[in-house]
Every structure is written in structure tokens, then in C-alpha cells.
Design a protein around this motif. Structure first.
Motif, mmCIF file in Angstrom:
data_model
loop_
_atom_site.group_PDB
_atom_site.id
_atom_site.type_symbol
_atom_site.label_atom_id
_atom_site.label_comp_id
_atom_site.label_asym_id
_atom_site.label_seq_id
_atom_site.Cartn_x
_atom_site.Cartn_y
_atom_site.Cartn_z
ATOM 1 N N HIS A 50 0.931 -1.249 0.223
ATOM 2 C CA HIS A 50 -0.247 0.007 0.194
ATOM 3 C C HIS A 50 0.964 1.432 -0.027
ATOM 4 N N ARG A 51 0.416 2.521 0.303
ATOM 5 C CA ARG A 51 1.307 3.351 0.284
ATOM 6 C C ARG A 51 2.326 3.583 1.231
ATOM 7 N N MET A 52 3.525 4.121 0.767
ATOM 8 C CA MET A 52 4.569 4.151 1.622
ATOM 9 C C MET A 52 4.608 5.158 2.806
ATOM 10 N N GLY A 53 3.786 6.185 2.387
ATOM 11 C CA GLY A 53 3.756 7.259 3.410
ATOM 12 C C GLY A 53 2.509 8.332 2.942
ATOM 13 N N LEU A 54 2.418 9.374 3.608
ATOM 14 C CA LEU A 54 1.241 10.370 3.613
ATOM 15 C C LEU A 54 1.590 11.177 2.063
ATOM 16 N N TYR A 55 2.522 10.806 1.314
ATOM 17 C CA TYR A 55 2.895 11.585 0.129
ATOM 18 C C TYR A 55 2.684 10.925 -1.241
ATOM 19 N N ASP A 56 2.273 9.512 -1.293
ATOM 20 C CA ASP A 56 2.319 9.052 -2.407
ATOM 21 C C ASP A 56 0.882 8.780 -3.086
ATOM 22 N N MET A 57 -0.031 9.110 -2.270
ATOM 23 C CA MET A 57 -1.728 8.913 -2.773
ATOM 24 C C MET A 57 -2.284 9.551 -1.689
ATOM 25 N N TYR A 58 -3.786 9.839 -1.928
ATOM 26 C CA TYR A 58 -4.539 10.372 -1.166
ATOM 27 C C TYR A 58 -5.201 9.402 -0.619
ATOM 28 N N LEU A 59 -5.330 9.272 0.870
ATOM 29 C CA LEU A 59 -6.139 8.270 1.452
ATOM 30 C C LEU A 59 -6.910 9.125 2.595
ATOM 31 N N ILE A 60 -8.462 9.266 2.261
ATOM 32 C CA ILE A 60 -9.176 9.910 3.139
ATOM 33 C C ILE A 60 -9.803 8.841 4.463
ATOM 34 N N LYS A 61 -9.164 9.448 5.454
ATOM 35 C CA LYS A 61 -9.604 8.523 6.549
ATOM 36 C C LYS A 61 -10.920 9.134 7.307
ATOM 37 N N ASP A 62 -11.167 8.405 8.502
ATOM 38 C CA ASP A 62 -12.374 8.967 9.498
ATOM 39 C C ASP A 62 -12.081 10.297 9.881
ATOM 40 N N ASN A 63 -10.874 10.411 10.369
ATOM 41 C CA ASN A 63 -10.791 12.054 10.922
ATOM 42 C C ASN A 63 -10.849 12.963 9.877
ATOM 43 N N HIS A 64 -10.426 12.733 8.629
ATOM 44 C CA HIS A 64 -10.455 13.801 7.671
ATOM 45 C C HIS A 64 -12.081 13.754 7.319
ATOM 46 N N ILE A 65 -12.766 12.743 7.481
ATOM 47 C CA ILE A 65 -14.166 13.047 7.042
ATOM 48 C C ILE A 65 -14.720 13.678 8.074
ATOM 49 N N SER A 66 -14.470 13.343 9.317
ATOM 50 C CA SER A 66 -14.896 14.300 10.354
ATOM 51 C C SER A 66 -14.655 15.755 10.330
ATOM 52 N N LEU A 67 -13.371 16.174 9.837
ATOM 53 C CA LEU A 67 -12.966 17.792 9.558
ATOM 54 C C LEU A 67 -13.662 18.268 8.431
ATOM 55 N N ALA A 68 -14.095 17.581 7.344
ATOM 56 C CA ALA A 68 -14.361 17.939 6.095
ATOM 57 C C ALA A 68 -15.952 17.977 6.236
ATOM 58 N N GLY A 69 -16.587 17.140 7.015
ATOM 59 C CA GLY A 69 -18.108 17.210 7.224
ATOM 60 C C GLY A 69 -18.844 16.272 6.518
ATOM 61 N N SER A 70 -17.983 15.570 5.597
ATOM 62 C CA SER A 70 -18.897 14.461 5.172
ATOM 63 C C SER A 70 -17.931 13.870 4.102
ATOM 64 N N VAL A 71 -18.158 12.373 3.673
ATOM 65 C CA VAL A 71 -17.376 11.883 2.528
ATOM 66 C C VAL A 71 -17.162 12.802 1.328
ATOM 67 N N ARG A 72 -18.285 13.160 0.943
ATOM 68 C CA ARG A 72 -18.553 13.767 -0.343
ATOM 69 C C ARG A 72 -17.653 15.076 -0.062
ATOM 70 N N GLU A 73 -17.847 15.975 0.810
ATOM 71 C CA GLU A 73 -17.190 16.981 0.806
ATOM 72 C C GLU A 73 -15.506 16.817 0.844
ATOM 73 N N ALA A 74 -15.137 15.818 1.645
ATOM 74 C CA ALA A 74 -13.763 15.396 1.707
ATOM 75 C C ALA A 74 -13.306 15.193 0.432
ATOM 76 N N ILE A 75 -14.124 14.297 -0.603
ATOM 77 C CA ILE A 75 -13.635 14.065 -1.818
ATOM 78 C C ILE A 75 -13.278 15.214 -2.667
ATOM 79 N N ARG A 76 -14.409 16.243 -2.569
ATOM 80 C CA ARG A 76 -14.275 17.036 -3.211
ATOM 81 C C ARG A 76 -13.211 18.162 -3.260
ATOM 82 N N LEU A 77 -12.951 18.311 -1.842
ATOM 83 C CA LEU A 77 -11.458 18.936 -1.408
ATOM 84 C C LEU A 77 -10.403 18.467 -1.981
ATOM 85 N N VAL A 78 -10.159 17.252 -1.951
ATOM 86 C CA VAL A 78 -9.127 16.403 -2.415
ATOM 87 C C VAL A 78 -8.994 16.533 -3.790
#
Length: 293
Positions: A167-195
């Protein structure tokens, strides 16, 4: 088939040296300190010896380059001769390599060499166990970032040696939206759109989902991969039905040898397991002097 092949690391001998040598130097300094006082008391200067490393159980060999680097660091006059290749499956009493040269230097590096070999071989062996359970399916086994601090590259190398995929080596080689990102963005949909708005290099986007409702949102926003976190088989089947061919699915959490086949039969594309690196038992080897000179 694996989209993760796009982010696989280079596992060359040169890269292994670059990653492993600083760790080997640290480990030798930690172990030897001011000197191996027992060997200095018993072994005469200039004494030469030959020893053999053997498998003490069935295992997958991984870490031969580390052995070479350990003894090269201690004494350039030590010769390591490997009898097998990385990834070879050995049985009890099978020989791995011979080590020949100054006896004192061999004794000084024995524990460090075996520690690297046992640790990496343990990961490769556990990976092979899981990979064999997936034979005959299209499901691919992935590792995670749940690695020993400082050893990630080596541990992912061991996973690769055992037949797994990184899987990814670190935080830099792909986007992986996790539960804490979703909480901060407000929803899965908004997190994906921001990414998506940030993703100038068109890197892969994966979303961790803990419910079928979240899976629906990720599917509607065309996530490349949906990680199904700690879902039971019933929910995995529902996610598989929803995703059809638009998204690839990854099952993660509570992955055991007893469950892995059922997950593959459901049609999940990937299974990721942190246990490959954080819970693999060390493989068992012995290093014994074979001849005295």
C-alpha cells in the motif's frame, strides 16, 4: 490488475543499502558499545573461523543483504556466501549462508545480523501464509503503515518478498481520506471534493468508509478505491453489490487467516492487514561455527 502498482517502491540492492545501512550502524553501536568484552577475552586476535546460518523451522528467507552489510561494516575481510535467494522457502536445517573471516568480528555482528534476518523473514513468512490463502482468487494482499518506526521501507520490502503488494509508503504518494479527515471535512462527499481540487498530479484517491451510507457517497463521487473498515461479511457483500465496476474495494480491519478466504469469495479486490508488519513472529535461525582455523 493492481492500481497500487503505480506506487510500488524500488527494491534494488542499492536502495536496500541506502535504507538499511544507517539502521545497521545504529544497531551495531547499540549492541557493541565500547566493545565485545567476552569475545576479546576468549578469541585471540587474528583468529579465523567459518560459520553457517541455518533455518530452525520452515520459513521464507528475507534479509540476506542485511547480513552482508552487517559484516562488511565490521570487517572487510569477512566473506558472506549465500546458498539461497531472497524469498526462498526453507525447511528446518536448510543452510542459508556461510560467513568466513576474523572470528571476533563475526561474533560481534552475530546478533545484529540475526535480528534483521529473523525480523524480515518473519514478515515475509506471514505474508506468504496469507497470499497462499488467496490463491485462485483475484484478491490482492496489501500491507499498511502500521510498521516499526524507522523500518518501514525494510518491512515493506519483506512484504514484497513474501508475495504481497505494498500500500502507500507514506502520506505523500496517494490520497487516503480517513475517518478523521471526514469528520473535519463534514462528510465523505465534501472530503473527496476538497481532495479533487487539491489533486493537481492526478494521484489515486482512496476513502475509508465505516458504513454503507458512506460507501454510497464515495461511489457517487467516483473514488478510485473504497476501504471498507471493520465491516462484517454481510456489509462487505452489500458494498460489493453497490460498487459494481465503478470503484475498487479494499477490506481492512479484523483480517485473520480464518476469515481471509471468505472475504476473497465475496469479490473484494484488496485485503489490507497491519498484522503483516506489526504482529509477525520472528523466524528462527541459528548461527554456528562449522570450522576452526
Amino acid at each position: 490488475m493492481s492500481v497500487f502498482k503505480k506506487i510500488q517502491s524500488e527494491f534494488s540492492r542499492e536502495k536496500f543499502r541506502e535504507q538499511a545501512l544507517p539502521l545497521i550502524r545504529l544497531a551495531l553501536a547499540e549492541d557493541i558499545g565500547a566493545g565485545d568484552i567476552t569475545s576479546k577475552a576468549i578469541v585471540a586476535p587474528g583468529r579465523l573461523a567459518r560459520c553457517i546460518i541455518k533455518a530452525k523451522e520452515e520459513l521464507v528467507v528475507c534479509g540476506l543483504w542485511a547480513i552482508e552489510l552487517v559484516f562488511e561494516e565490521l570487517d572487510k575481510n569477512i566473506t558472506v556466501k549465500s546458498f539461497v535467494q531472497e524469498g526462498t522457502v526453507l525447511k528446518r536445517e536448510d543452510m542459508v549462508c556461510s560467513i568466513e573471516g576474523p572470528a571476533g568480528a563475526i561474533l560481534a555482528g552475530e546478533r545484529t545480523a540475526l535480528n534483521f534476518l529473523q525480523h524480515l523473514s518473519g514478515i515475509a513468512g506471514k505474508t506468504r501464509q496469507f497470499v497462499k490463502l488467496l490463491e485462485g482468487t483475484h484478491t490482492c494482499l496489501l500491507d499498511t503503515r502500521k510498521t516499526t518506526p524507522g523500518l518501514r521501507w525494510l518491512e515493506k520490502y519483506a512484504v514484497k518478498t513474501g508475495g504481497g503488494t505494498n500500500h502507500r509508503m507514506g502520506l505523500y504518494d496517494m490520497y487516503l481520506i480517513k475517518d478523521n479527515h471526514i469528520s473535519l471535512a463534514g462528510s465523505v462527499r465534501e472530503a473527496i471534493r476538497l481532495v479533487r481540487s487539491h489533486n493537481k498530479n492526478k494521484l489515486m484517491v482512496e476513502v475509508e468508509c465505516r458504513s454503507i451510507d458512506q460507501v454510497k457517497e464515495a461511489w457517487e463521487e467516483y473514488a478510485d478505491v473504497i476501504m471498507l473498515d471493520n465491516m462484517d461479511d454481510l456489509h462487505l457483500k452489500e458494498a460489493r453489490r453497490l460498487a459494481v465496476d465503478r470503484c475498487l474495494l479494499e477490506a481492512s480491519g479484523n483480517i485473520t487467516a480464518g476469515r481471509i478466504k471468505n472475504i476473497a469469495r465475496i469479490g473484494i479486490d484488496y485485503i489490507s492487514s497491519g498484522a503483516l508488519t506489526h504482529s509477525a513472529p520472528a523466524a528462527d535461525y541459528s548461527l554456528l561455527f562449522a570450522e576452526q582455523k
